[in-house]
Write an enzyme that holds these catalytic residues in place. Structure first.
Site, PDB file in Angstrom:
ATOM      1  N   ARG A  15       0.806  -1.217   0.000  1.00  0.00           N
ATOM      2  CA  ARG A  15       0.000   0.000   0.000  1.00  0.00           C
ATOM      3  C   ARG A  15       0.843   1.273   0.000  1.00  0.00           C
ATOM      4  NH1 ARG A  15      -3.449  -2.178   5.042  1.00  0.00           N
ATOM      5  NH2 ARG A  15      -1.490  -3.320   5.284  1.00  0.00           N
ATOM      6  N   ASP A 103       5.525  -0.447  11.410  1.00  0.00           N
ATOM      7  CA  ASP A 103       4.762   0.661  10.850  1.00  0.00           C
ATOM      8  C   ASP A 103       3.891   1.361  11.893  1.00  0.00           C
ATOM      9  OD1 ASP A 103       2.929  -1.380  11.144  1.00  0.00           O
ATOM     10  OD2 ASP A 103       2.129  -1.284   9.103  1.00  0.00           O
TER      11      ASP A 103
HETATM   12  C1  UD1 Z   1      -2.007  -5.422  11.415  1.00  0.00           C
HETATM   13  C2  UD1 Z   1      -2.892  -6.299  12.295  1.00  0.00           C
HETATM   14  C3  UD1 Z   1      -4.166  -5.507  12.604  1.00  0.00           C
HETATM   15  C4  UD1 Z   1      -3.812  -4.219  13.292  1.00  0.00           C
HETATM   16  C5  UD1 Z   1      -2.835  -3.397  12.464  1.00  0.00           C
HETATM   17  C6  UD1 Z   1      -2.333  -2.229  13.270  1.00  0.00           C
HETATM   18  C7  UD1 Z   1      -2.523  -8.661  11.769  1.00  0.00           C
HETATM   19  C8  UD1 Z   1      -3.010  -9.812  10.990  1.00  0.00           C
HETATM   20  N1  UD1 Z   1      -3.214  -7.516  11.599  1.00  0.00           N
HETATM   21  O1  UD1 Z   1      -2.681  -5.206  10.205  1.00  0.00           O
HETATM   22  O2  UD1 Z   1      -5.021  -6.270  13.447  1.00  0.00           O
HETATM   23  O3  UD1 Z   1      -4.988  -3.454  13.539  1.00  0.00           O
HETATM   24  O4  UD1 Z   1      -1.695  -4.203  12.096  1.00  0.00           O
HETATM   25  O5  UD1 Z   1      -1.556  -1.346  12.545  1.00  0.00           O
HETATM   26  O6  UD1 Z   1      -1.559  -8.771  12.509  1.00  0.00           O
HETATM   27  N2  UD1 Z   1       4.885  -8.061   8.651  1.00  0.00           N
HETATM   28  C9  UD1 Z   1       5.933  -8.953   8.653  1.00  0.00           C
HETATM   29  N3  UD1 Z   1       5.793 -10.121   7.981  1.00  0.00           N
HETATM   30  C10 UD1 Z   1       4.658 -10.452   7.331  1.00  0.00           C
HETATM   31  C11 UD1 Z   1       3.574  -9.544   7.347  1.00  0.00           C
HETATM   32  C12 UD1 Z   1       3.719  -8.364   8.034  1.00  0.00           C
HETATM   33  O7  UD1 Z   1       6.996  -8.689   9.227  1.00  0.00           O
HETATM   34  O8  UD1 Z   1       4.621 -11.538   6.747  1.00  0.00           O
HETATM   35  C13 UD1 Z   1       5.055  -6.772   9.342  1.00  0.00           C
HETATM   36  C14 UD1 Z   1       4.886  -5.576   8.407  1.00  0.00           C
HETATM   37  O9  UD1 Z   1       6.125  -5.226   7.820  1.00  0.00           O
HETATM   38  C15 UD1 Z   1       4.340  -4.501   9.320  1.00  0.00           C
HETATM   39  C16 UD1 Z   1       3.588  -5.301  10.394  1.00  0.00           C
HETATM   40  O10 UD1 Z   1       4.045  -6.632  10.314  1.00  0.00           O
HETATM   41  O11 UD1 Z   1       5.355  -3.761   9.917  1.00  0.00           O
HETATM   42  C17 UD1 Z   1       2.068  -5.268  10.165  1.00  0.00           C
HETATM   43  O12 UD1 Z   1       1.770  -5.771   8.890  1.00  0.00           O
HETATM   44  P1  UD1 Z   1       0.659  -5.105   7.981  1.00  0.00           P
HETATM   45  O13 UD1 Z   1       0.576  -5.894   6.734  1.00  0.00           O
HETATM   46  O14 UD1 Z   1       0.883  -3.645   7.872  1.00  0.00           O
HETATM   47  O15 UD1 Z   1      -0.638  -5.403   8.855  1.00  0.00           O
HETATM   48  P2  UD1 Z   1      -2.004  -4.569   8.891  1.00  0.00           P
HETATM   49  O16 UD1 Z   1      -2.830  -4.980   7.748  1.00  0.00           O
HETATM   50  O17 UD1 Z   1      -1.757  -3.149   9.097  1.00  0.00           O
HETATM   51 CA    CA Z   2       0.021  -1.878   9.072  1.00  0.00          CA
END
Ligand code: UD1
Ligand code: CA
Length: 455
Positions: A15, A103
């Site tokens: 995004r 993030d």
């Molecule tokens: C996530 C949460 C959501 C919460 C939100 C808050 C989950 C499933 N969802 O959603 O409930 O309200 O954050 O901001 O946890 N990341 C990894 N490896 C991965 C996927 C993600 O390290 O395989 C890291 C990303 O780099 C990021 C963080 O985890 O820093 C959150 O991932 P993101 O995809 O932004 O989750 P959201 O959809 O925002």
């Molecule tokens: Ca996020």
């Protein structure tokens, strides 16, 4: 009690529409993750594990400040937040775990302290926020006793659930053994085929573990997924910093129009006008005023000094009661002593300007030292560069350099000397005398203005 913070930063960040990892996007001049790391520096955390994507390993190391207690761990494939945490767990040696998202950078140290206290009586603490617009966040679903049962991601919400304003910040605190056991049990989400860390709450609920939520302000839990979110985070951060400055007595003319990209330390009775940017470590002494459209980086400004509008000051040491600008460019290794003045369209570099000396208009001084109470006339230039090497200009005390003088370095102008306007001097200028280097002025009698052919 020992503590590990795991920062999940290996997501694809689709995004953000950027080739740079999300946690390395810039907020107030620093990568998002650097904000988190410096908050952790001040908290009681023994080790930090950063989970990153394979491509980003070098970027993370290059763009963050080196710290001894960080371990970087690669998540080979972005299979979700639970998978990311599972990748980190073999590197965790402490008995308590703070899970942070790369993030969500505005979390404060007091909140970390509170979470660390809460875990002593619980197995799992989820940091939540109550927000006006919950879209994009996981919603907190509680039972009739207020205990969190599940976190429902936006994609899985029905219309009623979508209205829930209590959201998951993504930040959680676990007893480490609880995290190890819960993450093993998480299955991939049916829609996205990712392992969601949020599923840990439902499993914990069914196992009868002690899970609670802890609420922080909407601003603190703000998650950044897009460039729009990044701009909103700048706004929140800007307000936080302006509030802190004002609480410490600084007059900030408009808190929406000051940017601090680093650390700004202010004395008493400081006034900062609109559209000003402070980069790196900047210190302003008592009674300093900073006028609009000024950028100051890594500098010290002494007491009672005024910086007038549109000035740019970089790596400089400015004394007290100085006057700078408007439209001055003070480059690295400039030192201004008490009461010195640098006026409009003046550039300085590697130069000391002595007590009470003035360089007021349209001038370049580089690789120079200027003594006390000396006046450098408008349009003067130190010719410090011969195309290969830089050379020094030394100007003494009580010197008067007329307008439009070129000082061809290396050169010394001795105390009390006067250099006549328009001179190009390349040899030593002796003390207390007038030195003039100019061709004689002539007037041609009977000279006729040119005319157009045929006239
Ligand atoms: C996530 C949460 C959501 C919460 C939100 C808050 C989950 C499933 N969802 O959603 O409930 O309200 O954050 O901001 O946890 N990341 C990894 N490896 C991965 C996927 C993600 O390290 O395989 C890291 C990303 O780099 C990021 C963080 O985890 O820093 C959150 O991932 P993101 O995809 O932004 O989750 P959201 O959809 O925002
Ligand atoms: Ca996020």
């Amino acid at each position: 009690m020992t503590w590990t913070a795991v920062i999940l930063a290996a997501g694809k960040g689709t995004r953000m529409a950027s080739c740079k990892p999300k946690a390395l996007q810039t907020l107030a001049g620093r990568p998002l993750i650097e904000h988190i790391l410096s908050t952790l520096d001040a908290a009681s955390i023994d080790e930090v594990v950063v989970v990153h994507s394979p491509e980003a390993k070098k970027d993370f190391k290059d763009e963050t400040t080196a710290r001894e207690n960080i371990t970087y761990v690669e998540q080979t494939e972005a299979l979700g937040t639970a998978h990311a945490l599972k990748t980190a767990l073999p590197h965790v040696t402490s008995d308590n775990l703070l899970v942070l998202l790369g993030d969500v950078p505005l979390l404060s140290r007091p909140t970390i302290n509170k979470l660390q206290k809460e875990i002593q009586k619980n197995d799992l603490v989820v940091l939540i926020g109550v927000v006006d617009n919950p879209s994009g966040y996981g919603r907190i679903h509680k039972d009739e006793n207020g205990k969190p049962m599940t976190i429902i991601e936006e994609l899985d919400c029905d219309d009623e659930q979508r209205k829930i304003k209590e959201i998951n910040s993504g930040i959680m605190v676990f007893k480490t053994n609880v995290a190890r056991s819960l993450t093993k049990k998480i299955k991939p989400n049916s829609k996205k085929n990712e392992y969601y860390l949020t599923d840990a709450i439902e499993i914990a609920y069914h196992e009868g573990l002690e899970t609670i939520t802890h609420k922080a302000s909407e601003e603190e839990v703000f998650g950044i997924n897009s460039k729009r979110d990044l701009a909103k985070a700048e706004k929140i951060n800007r307000k936080n910093i302006a509030d802190e400055l004002m609480d410490n007595g600084v007059t900030v003319i408009d808190p929406d129009r000051i940017d601090v990209r680093g650390t700004l330390t202010c004395g008493q009775n400081v006034t900062i006008d609109v559209n000003t940017v402070f980069i790196g470590d900047v210190t302003l002494g008592d009674g300093v005023t900073i006028a609009p459209f000024t950028v100051i980086s890594n500098s010290i400004i002494g007491d009672e000094t005024s910086v007038h509008s549109h000035s740019n000051i970089e790596e400089a040491d400015i004394g007290s009661k100085c006057n700078i600008g408007p439209f001055a460019r003070i480059r690295p290794q400039t030192k201004l002593e008490e009461g010195a003045r640098v006026g409009n369209f003046v550039e300085t570099k590697k130069t000391v300007i002595g007590k009470g000396s003035k360089v007021n208009h349209l001038t370049y001084v580089g690789d120079a030292t200027i003594g006390e109470n000396t006046n450098i006339g408008a349009g003067t230039i130190t010719c410090n560069y011969d195309g290969v090497n830089k050379h020094q200009t030394k100007i003494g005390d009580e010197v008067f350099i007329g307008s439009g003088v070129e000082l061809v370095a290396p050169i010394e102008v001795e105390n009390g000397a006067t250099v006549a306007a328009g001179s190009t001097v390349s040899k030593r200028v002796p003390a207390e005398k007038l030195t003039i280097e100019r061709s004689k002025q002539k007037t041609i009698d009977g000279w006729k203005k040119p005319t157009k052919k045929g006239e």
